[in-house]
Design a protein around this motif. Structure first.
Motif: not given
Lengths: 270, 219
Positions: B164, B185, B205-206
């Motif tokens: 991240d 995230t 996204e994740s």
């Protein structure tokens, strides 16, 4: 090397570093360096003009001079060029209100400075007061300012106390510079303004002056950049590698102040 | 092969493992590689006795390492040790020639009461005072990623980093020759992916999305 007579010709004034030249600070007030008390006395009896040019920022001038007098030195407050008073002038001129990251011993030098609602940080040799908490507070003040100004009283790497070498203000200045992504303004050696004000105080021009110090970069290099000659003493923070510094070559290397004064008095224009 | 890598300097591997197991992650201790591990490896390689300026909770990761009569300094995030006396002791060791090993050089971190100085500024202070350079072992240093991959038998080009932190995780990994996937995230902020060059191999996204992509496209 050219003879001492040539190298010291035309000297009319002497700038003396204090810590590492006159004395080493430390417990119980520290200790005078052998021969330095008499050396200062001899200088003062001579026609040479004398000015003490120090980066001392842990103690006020009054405290420092009192301490030196108790060690036997012939010195008074009015003969000392120190960074705290120079900083106060700058603060007043620029309307700066400082958060002080300083040792309590020097606070009195800032007595008539407005410290409310700080818009800058002043860092000096805080010694034991360089706690994480105090460093962090100064850091937080700087991070909140739209235009962060950090003024540092000198930028020395370390100095000598009777117990050994000690981290100096420069290291902590670099810490804050790195943390905030800013550059500090340095008041004190080796800044040219500081040397100039010391010379002005005794009415001597750079080319007629000699600086005697233990810091090869801050004292010797700094003085030479202003057009002065400079002698490196082997006392104080001096380390043998200083005699082979890649950038700075002193005009002479002497064991101590006593030897420097011997040479100066021997070779000065009669 | 999977490795879990982190720059933490205040959790031993055991603590980290327990925390993750409680969250029901299926992980074993030898799959974890932290910047503390990297530091310990370096200390053993150099055969030095370190003065450890690290969080007490990280000490278990240095069990068995000689610390008496130190001839090296290891520095991590340890505000309680960053007072003048201890830093001065470290300074004197370094001046005598001891190597300075920094877990990482983060400028600051977030605390409840605001921003707080990380180890970076204090490492910088010691570097300046002694005119030496620290060996930094945490992300985004190349050595960190190479060490993490060492016992996997994988070359960097055969590996993917998922993180991240665009600069430290993705940038550092790609610099080593790995592929980097940035997940949106944690500490991710909008447009982080524009802050490194070359940009992340993928921004998604994740973590589950990243895994999907790997399973579908990279095997």
């Amino acid at each position: 090397m050219a003879a001492w007579a040539e190298r010291l010709a035309g000297v009319r004034g002497v700038l003396l570093d204090i810590s590492g030249v006159l004395y080493d600070s430390g417990a119980g007030g520290g200790a005078a360096i052998a021969g330095s008390v008499e050396a200062v006395a001899r200088l003062k009896r001579s026609p040479l003009k004398v000015r003490f040019c120090t980066n001392e920022s842990q103690k006020s001038r009054r405290e420092l001079v009192g301490l030196l007098q108790r060690l036997g030195f012939n010195i008074s407050e009015g003969e000392v060029t120190a960074p705290a008073p120079a900083t106060c002038q700058i603060l007043k001129e620029r309307g700066l209100r400082p958060h002080l990251l300083v040792h309590d011993g020097v606070r009195s030098e800032f007595d008539d400075i407005d410290v409310s609602n700080p818009n800058c940080v002043v860092i000096a040799d805080a010694g034991e007061s360089f706690s994480y908490k105090n460093m962090n507070r100064a850091f937080q003040v700087l991070m909140e300012l739209e235009n962060p100004v950090l003024i540092s009283l000198g930028k020395g790497r370390y100095y000598k106390e009777t117990s050994g070498l000690m981290l100096d203000v420069g290291a902590y200045m670099k810490a804050l510079e790195y943390a905030c992504g800013i550059e500090a303004e340095v008041v004190g050696k080796p800044s040219p303004e500081f040397f100039k004000s010391a010379l002005q105080a005794i009415g001597v021009e750079a080319h007629q002056a000699v600086m005697i110090g233990d810091d090869i970069v801050g004292d010797v290099g700094g003085a030479q950049k202003c057009g002065m000659r400079a002698l490196q003493v082997r006392t104080g923070k001096f380390r043998p590698s200083d005699e082979h510094h890649p950038e700075v070559k002193a005009d002479g290397y002497v064991d101590n102040l006593a030897e420097a004064v011997d040479l100066l008095l021997q070779h000065m224009d009669k | 092969m999977v490795r879990f890598v982190t720059n933490t300097t205040k959790e031993s591997k055991q603590d980290l493992l327990e925390r993750l197991k409680k969250l029901e992650f299926d992980i074993s201790e030898d799959e974890i590689f932290t910047s503390l591990t990297a530091a310990r490896n370096l200390v053993e390689q150099k055969q030095v006795r370190p003065m450890l300026l690290i969080d007490d909770r990280a000490l278990p990761d240095f069990t068995g390492v000689q610390t008496g009569d130190p001839n090296a300094v290891v520095i991590g995030l340890a505000p309680e040790h960053f007072h003048y006396q201890l830093l001065n002791q470290a300074f004197r060791l370094l001046l005598d020639g001891a190597p300075l090993i920094a877990i990482h050089k983060a400028r600051y971190y977030k605390r409840k009461d605001g921003l707080a100085l990380g180890p970076g500024p204090f490492v910088t202070a010691l570097e300046y005072a002694t005119d030496t350079k620290a060996i930094v072992v945490g992300k985004p240093e190349k050595t960190f990623f190479l060490e993490a991959l060492r016992d996997t038998g994988c070359a960097p080009e055969e590996a993917v980093m998922i993180g991240d932190d665009c600069r430290d995780d993705v940038g550092g990994a790609q610099n080593t020759g790995m592929l980097g996937i940035l997940v949106k995230t944690g500490k991710y902020r909008a447009a982080d992916e524009e802050k490194i060059n070359p940009p992340p191999y993928l921004t998604c996204e994740s973590f589950p999305h990243a895994v999907d992509h790997i399973l579908q496209n990279l095997l």
